[in-house]
Design an enzyme around this catalytic site. Structure first.
Site, PDB file in Angstrom:
ATOM      1  CE1 TYR A 157     -32.688 -63.271   9.925  1.00 50.76           C
ATOM      2  CE2 TYR A 157     -32.565 -60.875  10.087  1.00 50.76           C
ATOM      3  CZ  TYR A 157     -33.093 -62.016   9.498  1.00 50.76           C
ATOM      4  OH  TYR A 157     -34.008 -61.906   8.464  1.00 50.76           O
ATOM      5  CE  LYS A 161     -32.368 -63.382   5.985  1.00 45.42           C
ATOM      6  NZ  LYS A 161     -33.013 -64.105   4.871  1.00 45.42           N
TER       7      LYS A 161
HETATM    8  P1  NDP Z   1     -41.999 -66.720   8.719  1.00 47.63           P
HETATM    9  O1  NDP Z   1     -41.492 -67.216  10.036  1.00 47.63           O
HETATM   10  O2  NDP Z   1     -43.413 -66.286   8.632  1.00 47.63           O
HETATM   11  O3  NDP Z   1     -41.707 -67.824   7.593  1.00 47.63           O
HETATM   12  C1  NDP Z   1     -40.475 -68.491   7.534  1.00 47.63           C
HETATM   13  C2  NDP Z   1     -40.618 -69.706   6.642  1.00 47.63           C
HETATM   14  O4  NDP Z   1     -39.320 -70.339   6.549  1.00 47.63           O
HETATM   15  C3  NDP Z   1     -41.601 -70.717   7.177  1.00 47.63           C
HETATM   16  O5  NDP Z   1     -42.391 -71.204   6.125  1.00 47.63           O
HETATM   17  C4  NDP Z   1     -40.710 -71.826   7.713  1.00 47.63           C
HETATM   18  O6  NDP Z   1     -41.347 -73.100   7.528  1.00 47.63           O
HETATM   19  C5  NDP Z   1     -39.504 -71.720   6.768  1.00 47.63           C
HETATM   20  N1  NDP Z   1     -38.329 -72.349   7.347  1.00 47.63           N
HETATM   21  C6  NDP Z   1     -37.660 -71.994   8.478  1.00 47.63           C
HETATM   22  N2  NDP Z   1     -36.671 -72.869   8.720  1.00 47.63           N
HETATM   23  C7  NDP Z   1     -36.721 -73.799   7.722  1.00 47.63           C
HETATM   24  C8  NDP Z   1     -35.980 -74.959   7.434  1.00 47.63           C
HETATM   25  N3  NDP Z   1     -34.969 -75.379   8.195  1.00 47.63           N
HETATM   26  N4  NDP Z   1     -36.294 -75.676   6.320  1.00 47.63           N
HETATM   27  C9  NDP Z   1     -37.317 -75.278   5.535  1.00 47.63           C
HETATM   28  N5  NDP Z   1     -38.064 -74.196   5.755  1.00 47.63           N
HETATM   29  C10 NDP Z   1     -37.767 -73.471   6.847  1.00 47.63           C
HETATM   30  O7  NDP Z   1     -41.025 -65.522   8.326  1.00 47.63           O
HETATM   31  P2  NDP Z   1     -40.954 -64.555   7.047  1.00 47.63           P
HETATM   32  O8  NDP Z   1     -41.929 -64.926   6.026  1.00 47.63           O
HETATM   33  O9  NDP Z   1     -40.939 -63.173   7.555  1.00 47.63           O
HETATM   34  O10 NDP Z   1     -39.473 -64.890   6.567  1.00 47.63           O
HETATM   35  C11 NDP Z   1     -39.155 -65.343   5.273  1.00 47.63           C
HETATM   36  C12 NDP Z   1     -37.761 -64.865   4.919  1.00 47.63           C
HETATM   37  O11 NDP Z   1     -37.737 -63.440   4.921  1.00 47.63           O
HETATM   38  C13 NDP Z   1     -36.665 -65.282   5.894  1.00 47.63           C
HETATM   39  O12 NDP Z   1     -35.522 -65.625   5.150  1.00 47.63           O
HETATM   40  C14 NDP Z   1     -36.414 -64.030   6.734  1.00 47.63           C
HETATM   41  O13 NDP Z   1     -35.121 -63.989   7.240  1.00 47.63           O
HETATM   42  C15 NDP Z   1     -36.642 -62.961   5.686  1.00 47.63           C
HETATM   43  N6  NDP Z   1     -36.975 -61.629   6.150  1.00 47.63           N
HETATM   44  C16 NDP Z   1     -38.003 -61.406   7.058  1.00 47.63           C
HETATM   45  C17 NDP Z   1     -38.307 -60.114   7.445  1.00 47.63           C
HETATM   46  C18 NDP Z   1     -39.372 -59.812   8.451  1.00 47.63           C
HETATM   47  O14 NDP Z   1     -39.316 -58.737   9.098  1.00 47.63           O
HETATM   48  N7  NDP Z   1     -40.378 -60.644   8.603  1.00 47.63           N
HETATM   49  C19 NDP Z   1     -37.606 -58.973   6.858  1.00 47.63           C
HETATM   50  C20 NDP Z   1     -36.563 -59.307   5.949  1.00 47.63           C
HETATM   51  C21 NDP Z   1     -36.293 -60.585   5.596  1.00 47.63           C
HETATM   52  P3  NDP Z   1     -41.294 -74.328   8.551  1.00 47.63           P
HETATM   53  O15 NDP Z   1     -41.110 -73.776   9.928  1.00 47.63           O
HETATM   54  O16 NDP Z   1     -42.621 -75.004   8.349  1.00 47.63           O
HETATM   55  O17 NDP Z   1     -40.154 -75.159   8.066  1.00 47.63           O
HETATM   56  C1  8X3 Z   2     -35.751 -59.057   9.240  1.00 44.23           C
HETATM   57  C2  8X3 Z   2     -35.790 -57.589   9.374  1.00 44.23           C
HETATM   58  O1  8X3 Z   2     -34.828 -55.639  10.697  1.00 44.23           O
HETATM   59  O2  8X3 Z   2     -35.897 -57.462  11.939  1.00 44.23           O
HETATM   60  O3  8X3 Z   2     -34.778 -59.448   8.324  1.00 44.23           O
HETATM   61  O4  8X3 Z   2     -33.746 -57.774  10.919  1.00 44.23           O
HETATM   62  S1  8X3 Z   2     -35.014 -57.100  10.801  1.00 44.23           S
END
Ligand code: NDP
Ligand code: 8X3
Length: 256
Positions: A157, A161
């Site tokens: 992961y 990133k």
């Molecule tokens: P969620 O799981 O709440 O949302 C993730 C979204 O990505 C969903 O809408 C999902 O939609 C979509 N998604 C996943 N796989 C696919 C795919 N193959 N095609 C299209 N859409 C896809 O997570 P977050 O909102 O937290 O995450 C959003 C972004 O932020 C990610 O890139 C994550 O890595 C990043 N992030 C998250 C953090 C956290 O702690 N939450 C911190 C830092 C970064 P569906 O399943 O319907 O396709």
């Molecule tokens: C998601 C934040 O710290 O769980 O990108 O990797 S962490």
């Protein structure tokens, strides 16, 4: 401050979390939206609700960013009125498992790389020409604190990133001198469906990630995106690293 009214944003991953909150925030600014994810029923609901609340146009797209052909066709088939995309939010992404490298699961590695890295590239590749044609564009990638540091068992992961971070910097270099600017929002611990997906539906384990912490919420990230995209055309907020107050780095979190 840039006026976004009647301009169009394309957002990936809008069925949940940051993507969904960002869609509402940009609609509040008067933007028309193309919202995408795999769970079409969910984004149709989001589309209907946003239209009702903000009186903007919303086009829901069923899209798996891992499938290049699907991405290419969906963007190629966009009706003329939807082709002037001003802002792309590359948000779709996920984590699978928290497993030492020696115990890694191949399918989990592939899913993370295919979604977080290749998916982001596929969407970007298809939207850049539209932005070039319109002589205006802003790409905002959603990276992570995990793109700046590595934590134990975060291996693949974190690698994806770090790749997003490299791609953001690479895009900014390659697009320098064109009408397109490139930014990133790199959040820390944020409570969305992220950990539920990471732990494959184990809600108790997912919840424990945020024990004793006021984590970031999706709205915090949406506000950071809003700040970035409403700057003057000639100003680029290149990067925002957004952490909960209780988080010093990836592995140092104060829990009360
Ligand atoms: P969620 O799981 O709440 O949302 C993730 C979204 O990505 C969903 O809408 C999902 O939609 C979509 N998604 C996943 N796989 C696919 C795919 N193959 N095609 C299209 N859409 C896809 O997570 P977050 O909102 O937290 O995450 C959003 C972004 O932020 C990610 O890139 C994550 O890595 C990043 N992030 C998250 C953090 C956290 O702690 N939450 C911190 C830092 C970064 P569906 O399943 O319907 O396709
Ligand atoms: C998601 C934040 O710290 O769980 O990108 O990797 S962490």
């Amino acid at each position: 401050m840039k006026n976004l009214k009647n301009k169009t944003a394309f957002i990936t991953g809008v069925s949940s979390g940051f993507g969904k909150a960002t869609a509402y925030k940009l609609a509040e600014n008067g933007m028309n939206l193309i919202i995408s994810a795999r769970r079409f029923e969910l984004i149709k609901k989001v589309a209907a609700d946003i239209k009702k609340k903000y009186k903007v146009k919303v086009l829901p797209l069923k899209l798996d960013v891992r499938n290049y052909r699907e991405v290419k066709n969906a963007i190629k088939k966009l009706p003329a009125e939807w082709r002037r995309i001003e802002i792309l939010i590359n948000n779709a992404g996920l984590s699978r498992g928290l497993t030492k490298i020696q115990d890694g699961v191949l399918l989990d590695w592939e899913e993370m790389i295919d979604t977080n890295v290749k998916g982001l590239l596929y969407v970007t590749k298809e939207i850049i020409p539209l932005m070039m044609e319109n002589k205006s564009g802003h790409i905002v990638n959603i990276g992570s604190i995990a793109g700046h540091e590595v934590y134990a068992a975060g291996n693949v992961y974190c690698a994806t990133k770090h790749a997003v971070d490299a791609l953001t910097k690479g895009m900014r270099l390659d697009l320098n001198g064109t009408p397109i600017k490139v930014s990133t929002v790199d959040p820390g611990l944020a409570e969305t469906e992220f950990s539920i997906v990471r732990f494959r539906g184990d809600k108790t384990r997912a919840k424990s990630v945020y024990n004793g912490v006021r984590p970031l919420y999706a709205e915090d990230i949406a506000e950071a995106v809003e700040f970035i995209v409403t700057r003057d055309d000639e100003v680029n907020v290149a990067e925002i690293i957004l952490l909960p107050k209780a988080q010093a780095n990836c592995s140092t979190v104060f829990r009360s």
